[in-house]
Enzyme design. Structure first.
Site, PDB file in Angstrom:
ATOM      1  CG  HIS A 101       5.176  22.818   5.837  1.00 56.25           C
ATOM      2  ND1 HIS A 101       3.961  23.310   5.404  1.00 56.25           N
ATOM      3  CD2 HIS A 101       4.926  22.090   6.951  1.00 56.25           C
ATOM      4  CE1 HIS A 101       3.014  22.895   6.226  1.00 56.25           C
ATOM      5  NE2 HIS A 101       3.569  22.149   7.164  1.00 56.25           N
ATOM      6  CD  GLU A 169       3.976  18.037   8.352  1.00 50.79           C
ATOM      7  OE1 GLU A 169       3.417  18.406   9.391  1.00 50.79           O
ATOM      8  OE2 GLU A 169       4.553  18.828   7.575  1.00 50.79           O
TER       9      GLU A 169
END
Length: 252
Positions: A101, A169
């Site tokens: 992430h 993302e």
């Protein structure tokens, strides 16, 4: 029945333990009655904090909901104070693990090499990586596709066989008022899907200010959505699951 759409929620570190348990109870009740989740056409995964994993596993027992972890060590065991073993996560019943992430990279200095090692560790322990991929700066869609496919291939270099969830993302869209433009997302996710085609069972989902209506707009370019704070309100999660159910009826 194989899942034809995937919806995931990461709680990050927003909920305390009691608040998380209350949210688990509401989502478990939803998962137990939502037709598309019950019949498996929509896959739902929930990623709480480490301390909340046990409570989540207990709450979602008897439903199809998959419980995940927000990170895992690159090693299975040893003198790694503060780390959490992917082998132990698998042992207790965790099914997916978030890797790479943007916050891990920005706040904790995780490099491509670290992401590669953690991806391999997850796969060798039977965990499905939720591999977060995304360009840092806002560039045109073709350049974003080139960069993200390179990220994906690097993360999987030398990794064991096994399916994963590729979570596109774009870093510049995380926490933004609006998601990335639909044509931009479609260009990137279609490229990622082609790059991941050699791994059967792999899903490509979009995260980054995702909400209702987006999945319908993206159509067959994605397999689902990765939600954040939007899903803290369970009624919002219902809207996305309903949309995913429609999406599952028309994809592939």
């Amino acid at each position: 029945m194989a899942a034809r759409a995937t919806v995931g929620v990461s709680l990050k570190m927003y909920f305390g333990h009691r608040e998380a348990r209350e949210w688990f109870a509401r989502v478990a009740e939803l998962a137990a009655r939502h037709p598309a989740v019950v019949n498996g056409s929509v896959e739902l995964f929930v990623i709480p904090t480490y301390l909340q994993i046990g409570a989540a596993l207990e709450a979602f027992q008897g439903t199809r909901t998959i419980v995940g972890a927000q990170d895992a060590a690159a090693e299975d065991s040893g003198a790694f104070t503060g780390e959490v073993s992917p082998a132990e996560l698998a042992e207790v019943g965790v099914g997916v693990v978030e890797i790479g992430h943007a916050e891990r990279r920005r706040l904790f200095g995780e490099t491509d090499e670290v992401v590669r090692a953690k991806t391999a560790a997850a796969l060798r322990n039977g965990l499905r990586p939720v591999l977060c991929i995304g360009e840092v700066d806002q560039v045109d869609a073709a350049e974003a596709a080139t960069r993200t496919v390179a990220q994906l291939r690097d993360a999987l270099d030398g990794a064991p066989a096994g399916p994963l969830i590729v979570a596109y993302e774009p870093v510049w869209a995380i926490g933004a008022p609006q998601p990335a433009p639909v044509p931009h997302i479609r260009t990137v996710t279609l490229a990622l899907r082609e790059a991941a085609a050699e791994r059967p069972g792999t899903s490509v989902i979009y995260g980054g200010s995702a909400g209702p209506g987006l999945l319908s707009e993206l159509g067959d370019a994605v397999d689902g959505l990765f939600l954040g704070r939007f899903a803290h309100d369970v009624d919002n999660l219902v809207l996305v699951l309903d949309e995913a159910a429609e999406h599952a009826g028309g994809t592939r």
